[in-house]
Design an enzyme around this catalytic site. Structure first.
Site, short mmCIF file in Angstrom:
data_model
loop_
_atom_site.label_atom_id
_atom_site.label_comp_id
_atom_site.label_asym_id
_atom_site.label_seq_id
_atom_site.Cartn_x
_atom_site.Cartn_y
_atom_site.Cartn_z
N HIS A 4 -6.51 -7.13 12.87
CA HIS A 4 -5.27 -6.35 12.92
C HIS A 4 -4.94 -6.01 14.37
CE1 HIS A 4 -2.15 -4.04 11.07
NE2 HIS A 4 -2.67 -2.85 11.26
N ARG A 27 -10.55 0.28 15.04
CA ARG A 27 -10.40 1.05 13.81
C ARG A 27 -11.38 0.41 12.85
NH1 ARG A 27 -4.46 1.43 11.07
NH2 ARG A 27 -5.17 -0.50 10.11
N ASP A 35 11.94 23.97 0.47
CA ASP A 35 12.70 23.40 -0.64
C ASP A 35 14.15 23.09 -0.29
OD1 ASP A 35 10.47 24.47 -2.24
OD2 ASP A 35 11.50 26.37 -1.88
N CYS A 61 13.45 24.11 5.48
CA CYS A 61 12.55 24.99 4.74
C CYS A 61 11.74 24.17 3.75
CB CYS A 61 13.34 26.07 4.01
SG CYS A 61 14.56 26.90 5.05
N TYR A 85 15.66 30.09 8.73
CA TYR A 85 14.59 30.91 9.33
C TYR A 85 14.63 30.86 10.85
CZ TYR A 85 12.34 30.95 4.72
OH TYR A 85 12.04 31.12 3.40
N LYS A 99 0.84 -1.21 0.00
CA LYS A 99 0.00 0.00 0.00
C LYS A 99 0.88 1.25 0.00
CE LYS A 99 -0.21 0.03 5.06
NZ LYS A 99 -1.01 -0.39 6.23
N ARG A 153 0.92 -10.49 7.33
CA ARG A 153 0.92 -9.33 6.41
C ARG A 153 2.11 -8.44 6.76
NH1 ARG A 153 -4.18 -9.39 8.83
NH2 ARG A 153 -3.58 -7.48 9.91
C1 LIG Z 1 -0.30 -1.47 6.78
C2 LIG Z 1 -0.92 -2.72 7.23
C3 LIG Z 1 -0.14 -3.87 7.46
C4 LIG Z 1 1.36 -3.88 7.41
O1 LIG Z 1 1.87 -3.40 8.63
P1 LIG Z 1 3.45 -3.40 8.91
O2 LIG Z 1 3.54 -2.97 10.33
O3 LIG Z 1 4.04 -2.42 7.97
O4 LIG Z 1 3.93 -4.78 8.67
C5 LIG Z 1 -0.79 -5.04 7.76
N1 LIG Z 1 -2.14 -5.09 7.85
C6 LIG Z 1 -2.90 -4.01 7.67
C7 LIG Z 1 -4.37 -4.12 7.81
C8 LIG Z 1 -2.33 -2.77 7.37
O5 LIG Z 1 -3.10 -1.71 7.21
#
Ligand SMILES: *Cc1c(COP(=O)(O)O)cnc(C)c1O
Length: 395
Positions: free
Chosen positions: A171, A139, A320, A318, A271, A41, A227
């Site tokens: 998750h 979530r 850029d 800054c 700055y 992603k 994942r």
């Molecule tokens: C981004 C994400 C992951 C990957 O998480 P990492 O900590 O980068 O391994 C796995 N599952 C879901 C649902 C995510 O949104």
């Protein structure tokens, strides 16, 4: 039309051999009974969606994961044909193209299943559907209270031939603290949710809960698949806790010194003059700033690699540009105008993790936000001699 950015000014280099190496290391770590999903992603966390996807497949990743349906379709348009899960939609999104493209989609609600029936009819083929249970992250995902109704509706749709339920997943909230009691609680809720689904007649191919940190730190959270996002890019998802399994950072961000100047004591930099020289030093101007994803918080805190030595960012970053100290009192700078310094990459240069600590964030944010006017290039440090590669796997 997209603007071309001159690599001579600033460049992100992504080593695809490092991605392949990391994917193989992770697969070896979780073992043959656990499938690996490489999460790509957000443009592969800033590393480039399609090149990283190809590298992950070459290294044998059976699954890729993305957040949005658009990302999934971009992978299909780029030629990826393997198993691919997407998990983030809003009401009113059209799921039909993803169904037609053989993407495993994720539903959180029965309302989404209604939309999916319609999408399946238009796609002209059954969907691959995964169901997400919220086990405590609070979530996305179906609440445990709504779960029996969701699995019942999913089973009904499966009997009707609308889809096959291929997975059940969740998750973790605190995977980077493996001893945290929330992990046990989430695993327990997940097991119960799987039991409820199986009792309702579902027979998912994969049950999955763990991200990179869960995969590396909680074997009990691995189930059928993990994942892995961050670890696939060679970064540490739980700094100080993760066992060293030899991951290699894939991304290096460099910039070319635009000019140098000598400062005398009392000269303020950038700055607000938040840094004032106390000694005569040489500073260099780098042509990147917060519009390019260099955190403004790096001002006066982060370091860059100058010929293998860490040198501090001086004053505010800054939009850029930013200023670094190239040489201290009595030193000659090791690099001059037209030569490169490393913002972050692999040790001994500062890493994305070093930048994250300097900026009060996580390495995920450092790599996924860098971009802007950096050019980006993919290399392969090991195209032939990648000794852990299996030539049979190459396309
Ligand atoms: C981004 C994400 C992951 C990957 O998480 P990492 O900590 O980068 O391994 C796995 N599952 C879901 C649902 C995510 O949104």
């Amino acid at each position: 039309m997209s603007l071309q950015h001159d690599a001579r000014r600033a460049e992100i280099v992504v080593d695809l051999a490092a991605v392949r190496h990391n994917v193989r290391r992770l697969a070896a770590e979780v073992g043959p009974d656990v499938a690996l999903m490489v999460v790509v992603k957000a443009d592969a966390y800033g590393h480039g969606l399609l090149p990283v996807a190809r590298a992950a497949r070459e290294a044998g990743a059976p699954w890729l994961g993305v957040a949005t349906l658009d990302e999934a379709l971009a992978l299909r348009a780029g030629g990826d044909t393997g198993r691919l899960l997407a998990w983030l939609t809003v009401p009113g999104e059209d799921w039909a193209p993803a169904v037609a493209a053989d993407v495993d989609v994720t539903a959180y609600t029965t309302g989404e299943l209604d939309d999916l029936v319609d999408a399946v009819a238009r796609a002209g083929r059954p969907a691959r559907l995964q169901l997400k249970i919220d086990t405590g992250l609070n979530r996305g995902g179906c609440t445990p209270a709504d779960w029996p109704a969701l699995v019942a509706a999913a089973r009904e749709g499966e009997r009707a031939g609308h889809w096959r339920v291929t997975g059940i997943w969740s998750h973790l909230a605190v995977a980077d603290e493996p001893e945290h009691p929330a992990n046990d609680a989430q695993e327990q809720v997940f097991r119960e949710a799987v039991e409820t689904a199986e009792a309702a007649g579902l027979d998912p191919e994969v049950r999955h809960l763990a991200n990179s940190a869960g995969a590396l730190l909680r074997p009990s959270a691995r189930f059928d698949l993990v994942r892995a996002g961050l670890a696939s890019y060679g970064l540490d998802p739980a700094p100080g806790r993760t066992p060293d399994i030899g991951l290699r950072p894939a991304m290096t961000a460099t910039a070319t010194v635009a000019m140098t100047k000598r400062l005398v004591p009392g000269d303020g930099v950038s700055y607000g003059h938040t840094w004032v020289a106390e000694q005569p030093v040489t500073v260099g101007l780098l042509p990147v700033g917060y519009a390019d994803g260099v955190p403004r918080h790096a001002g006066n805190t982060a370091h860059v690699g100058v010929a293998g030595v860490r040198r501090p960012v001086r004053g505010r970053v800054c939009m850029d540009q930013l200023v670094v100290e190239l040489a201290g009192p009595g030193e000659e700078p090791a690099v001059g105008p037209g030569e490169r310094v490393v913002l972050f990459g692999s040790a001994p240069d500062p890493t994305a993790q070093d930048w994250a600590e300097a900026c009060g964030t996580i390495s995920y944010e450092i790599v996924s936000r860098i971009g802007g006017r950096f050019a980006r290039r993919w290399t392969d440090s090991d195209p032939e001699t990648d000794t852990d590669s299996d030539p049979e796997e190459q396309p």
